[in-house]
Design a protein around this motif. Structure first.
Motif, PDB file in Angstrom:
ATOM      1  N   ILE A   1     -96.232  39.783  26.072  1.00 19.93           N
ATOM      2  CA  ILE A   1     -94.903  40.393  26.155  1.00 19.93           C
ATOM      3  C   ILE A   1     -94.413  40.232  27.585  1.00 19.93           C
ATOM      4  N   ILE A   2     -93.349  39.448  27.762  1.00 20.84           N
ATOM      5  CA  ILE A   2     -92.838  39.094  29.079  1.00 20.84           C
ATOM      6  C   ILE A   2     -91.749  40.074  29.495  1.00 20.84           C
ATOM      7  N   GLY A   3     -91.832  40.585  30.719  1.00 23.14           N
ATOM      8  CA  GLY A   3     -90.754  41.418  31.233  1.00 23.14           C
ATOM      9  C   GLY A   3     -91.247  42.520  32.146  1.00 23.14           C
ATOM     10  N   THR A   4     -90.385  42.901  33.085  1.00 20.34           N
ATOM     11  CA  THR A   4     -90.702  43.992  34.003  1.00 20.34           C
ATOM     12  C   THR A   4     -89.626  45.080  33.961  1.00 20.34           C
ATOM     13  N   SER A   5     -88.686  44.969  33.054  1.00 20.21           N
ATOM     14  CA  SER A   5     -87.634  45.972  32.931  1.00 20.21           C
ATOM     15  C   SER A   5     -88.239  47.296  32.466  1.00 20.21           C
ATOM     16  N   GLN A   6     -87.510  48.373  32.694  1.00 19.70           N
ATOM     17  CA  GLN A   6     -88.028  49.694  32.339  1.00 19.70           C
ATOM     18  C   GLN A   6     -88.355  49.825  30.850  1.00 19.70           C
ATOM     19  N   PRO A   7     -87.481  49.341  29.927  1.00 17.48           N
ATOM     20  CA  PRO A   7     -87.824  49.462  28.503  1.00 17.48           C
ATOM     21  C   PRO A   7     -89.094  48.706  28.128  1.00 17.48           C
TER      22      PRO A   7
ATOM     23  N   ARG B   1     -98.660  42.040  16.963  1.00 18.55           N
ATOM     24  CA  ARG B   1     -99.857  41.283  17.361  1.00 18.55           C
ATOM     25  C   ARG B   1    -100.503  41.882  18.607  1.00 18.55           C
ATOM     26  N   ALA B   2     -99.681  42.356  19.539  1.00 21.30           N
ATOM     27  CA  ALA B   2    -100.238  42.983  20.738  1.00 21.30           C
ATOM     28  C   ALA B   2    -101.023  44.240  20.382  1.00 21.30           C
TER      29      ALA B   2
ATOM     30  N   ILE C   1     -98.020  50.635  23.791  1.00 18.70           N
ATOM     31  CA  ILE C   1     -99.002  49.789  23.106  1.00 18.70           C
ATOM     32  C   ILE C   1    -100.410  50.102  23.600  1.00 18.70           C
ATOM     33  N   ALA C   2    -100.565  50.241  24.922  1.00 18.69           N
ATOM     34  CA  ALA C   2    -101.884  50.516  25.498  1.00 18.69           C
ATOM     35  C   ALA C   2    -102.465  51.825  24.976  1.00 18.69           C
ATOM     36  N   VAL C   3    -101.600  52.806  24.755  1.00 17.82           N
ATOM     37  CA  VAL C   3    -102.064  54.109  24.269  1.00 17.82           C
ATOM     38  C   VAL C   3    -102.353  54.070  22.768  1.00 17.82           C
ATOM     39  N   ALA C   4    -101.457  53.448  21.993  1.00 19.45           N
ATOM     40  CA  ALA C   4    -101.540  53.516  20.531  1.00 19.45           C
ATOM     41  C   ALA C   4    -102.497  52.497  19.918  1.00 19.45           C
ATOM     42  N   ALA C   5    -102.638  51.325  20.546  1.00 21.24           N
ATOM     43  CA  ALA C   5    -103.409  50.236  19.931  1.00 21.24           C
ATOM     44  C   ALA C   5    -104.845  50.619  19.577  1.00 21.24           C
ATOM     45  N   PRO C   6    -105.608  51.287  20.447  1.00 25.73           N
ATOM     46  CA  PRO C   6    -107.013  51.573  20.113  1.00 25.73           C
ATOM     47  C   PRO C   6    -107.190  52.595  18.997  1.00 25.73           C
ATOM     48  N   THR C   7    -106.127  53.278  18.594  1.00 33.13           N
ATOM     49  CA  THR C   7    -106.236  54.274  17.537  1.00 33.13           C
ATOM     50  C   THR C   7    -106.120  53.597  16.171  1.00 33.13           C
TER      51      THR C   7
ATOM     52  N   GLY D   1     -88.606  40.504  18.919  1.00 30.97           N
ATOM     53  CA  GLY D   1     -90.039  40.343  19.144  1.00 30.97           C
ATOM     54  C   GLY D   1     -90.892  41.403  18.487  1.00 30.97           C
ATOM     55  N   LYS D   2     -90.491  41.831  17.296  1.00 31.09           N
ATOM     56  CA  LYS D   2     -91.267  42.880  16.603  1.00 31.09           C
ATOM     57  C   LYS D   2     -92.655  42.373  16.220  1.00 31.09           C
TER      58      LYS D   2
END
Length: 457
Positions: A139-145, A178-179, A153-159, A172-173
């Motif tokens: 996922i490319i980007g440094t904008s706030q959103p 996939r992420a 994603i980092a919080v939810a993915a391992p659950t 990019g849904k």
């Protein structure tokens, strides 16, 4: 040269293998004991190990156990002059690739080494492919959103929670789905995608749940459905808002009971699947219109994600454009091209109704069709250079000064102009502006100070 470590206490075995391996183009290194072999592995990692079972001190099986604890991916071939089926089975269960009996057969030794190195090469190829796959779905980007989306994603993915991703077409849904999968505990299991809008209504049940032989005309054999294929992994239901109410009811039952029956069958099949759904529709409006089940919506909407449209993250365009330029130049075996500042400025004025997908397609077209190394405004489609709004852009950011600016400087200049516009729209109220652009108030304060923006009263 491929390095092979031979661990054997018999000098005659080491000498004969040294000549054979050198003649075949390998680089043999030697250890007489298990302890010496482990010490060597701490200094140099070979491509393959040939390990004798019967040795003084630490025997071969104990050495194999320690090797697999330290280097689980290392290929090990066991050798023994006193081997039994029981010993061979035990060594295999412990992770040995092959078992060769002494006296050694030249043909068998070389064949076992060749096969073992093929496994090494396949494992390395698989690692490279996974690394490349990770880059393809970055996922490319440094904008706030986008920063906030990555944090989610980092919080939810391992659950194991079910996920509902919303966003316009082309945002990019699938990338987000996939992420989530790649950062979950299911990443080594299948990721199965179903486009609910692309499958005819009369076939979607068979596609999702599979069918038995003779279930309908043309069903000449039993077939597994997508839920079966995704067992243990992730099932991505794209455009779930286009699914019929009848199929929605069956999906809801699977989510509740974790079991289903194939079309034309009466056998209950249990599955362990994490469902990620996505839609470009407003499901709450669809519920009100009677087109979507409210109970299914609440079942899926455990972890909601929203992917912002590109017009709300224009600051990411330089990064995205550069990423796609490198990708397609590499794919088409072209020299790396770049956008000049005027072309970049025009792209950042455009509203991008097709979102990131539209940007990606235009960059691919430019890479293929533009012979020059520098892409200018003259090369861009008219729709971009005219700055057409398509009902979704606020218009040109005419205050940008990008002449001679780098990508980083262009992003900063855009961000400053963007914040000025938003502050003005919200009567220079920091709290309202922060809420409007979905940014922490403290973060907005820092940026105002960093860009030297004077607040008007």
């Amino acid at each position: 040269m491929r390095t092979i470590l031979v661990v054997d206490d018999e000098a005659s075995i080491r000498e004969s293998l040294e000549g054979i391996l050198q003649d075949e183009g390998y680089n043999p290194i030697f250890a007489e004991t298990g302890e010496e072999a482990l010490a060597m592995l701490g200094r140099e990692l070979p491509d393959l190990v040939m390990l004798d079972i019967w040795m003084p001190g630490m025997d071969g099986l104990a050495t194999l156990r320690r090797i697999k604890e330290i280097h689980p991916g290392l290929t090990v071939i066991m050798m023994s002059g006193h081997g039994t089926i029981e010993t061979a089975v035990k060594a295999t269960k412990m992770g040995a690739f092959d078992f060769i009996e002494k006296p050694l057969s030249l043909e068998k030794v070389l064949l076992s080494i060749q096969n073992g190195l093929k496994v090494v090469d396949l494992a390395e190829e698989n690692r490279n492919l996974r690394r490349q796959l990770g880059k393809d779905y970055e996922i490319i980007g440094t904008s706030q959103p986008i920063v906030q989306l990555k944090q989610q994603i980092a919080v939810a993915a391992p659950t194991s929670g079910w996920v509902l991703i919303t966003g316009e077409n082309g945002t990019g849904k699938e990338l987000v789905a996939r992420a989530i999968h790649e950062n979950s505990r299911r990443k080594d299991r299948p990721f199965v995608e179903v486009n609910c809008a692309a499958i005819p209504e009369e076939l979607i049940e068979s596609e999702l749940f599979g069918h038995e032989k003779g279930a309908f005309t043309g069903a000449t054999a039993a077939r597994k459905g997508k839920f079966d294929q995704a067992n243990g992994g992730t099932l991505f239901l794209d455009e779930i808002g286009d699914m019929s109410l009848k199929t929605q009811a069956k999906i809801l039952r699977i989510l509740q009971e974790h079991k289903f029956e194939r079309v034309g069958g009466n056998r209950t099949i249990e599955v362990n699947v994490r469902v990620i759904a996505a839609t470009n529709k407003n499901l709450e409006q669809e519920i009100a219109a009677g087109n979507f089940r409210e109970d299914l919506y609440y079942r899926l909407n455990v972890l909601p994600f929203h992917v912002p449209p590109l017009r709300e993250r224009l600051v990411d365009i330089p990064l995205l454009a550069e990423h796609f330029l490198r990708h397609f130049c590499s794919k088409e075996s072209r020299k790396i091209k770049r956008l000049d500042n005027e072309a970049l400025k025009a792209m950042m004025r455009y509203g991008w109704p097709g979102n990131v997908r539209e940007l990606k397609n235009i960059i691919e077209r430019l890479v293929i069709m533009v012979p020059d190394e520098i892409i200018t405004c003259d090369h861009l489609p008219d729709v971009i250079t005219r700055g057409r709004e398509n009902g979704k852009t606020r218009g040109a950011l005419s205050g940008l000064q990008l002449e001679g600016a780098s990508f980083r400087e262009a992003r900063e200049e855009f961000e400053r102009e963007y914040l000025l516009r938003k502050l003005e729209e919200n009567d220079w109220n920091i709290s309202r502006t922060a809420e409007a652009i979905d940014m922490e108030r403290s973060n907005l304060h820092r940026k105002i100070k960093a860009y030297g923006i004077e607040l008007k009263k």
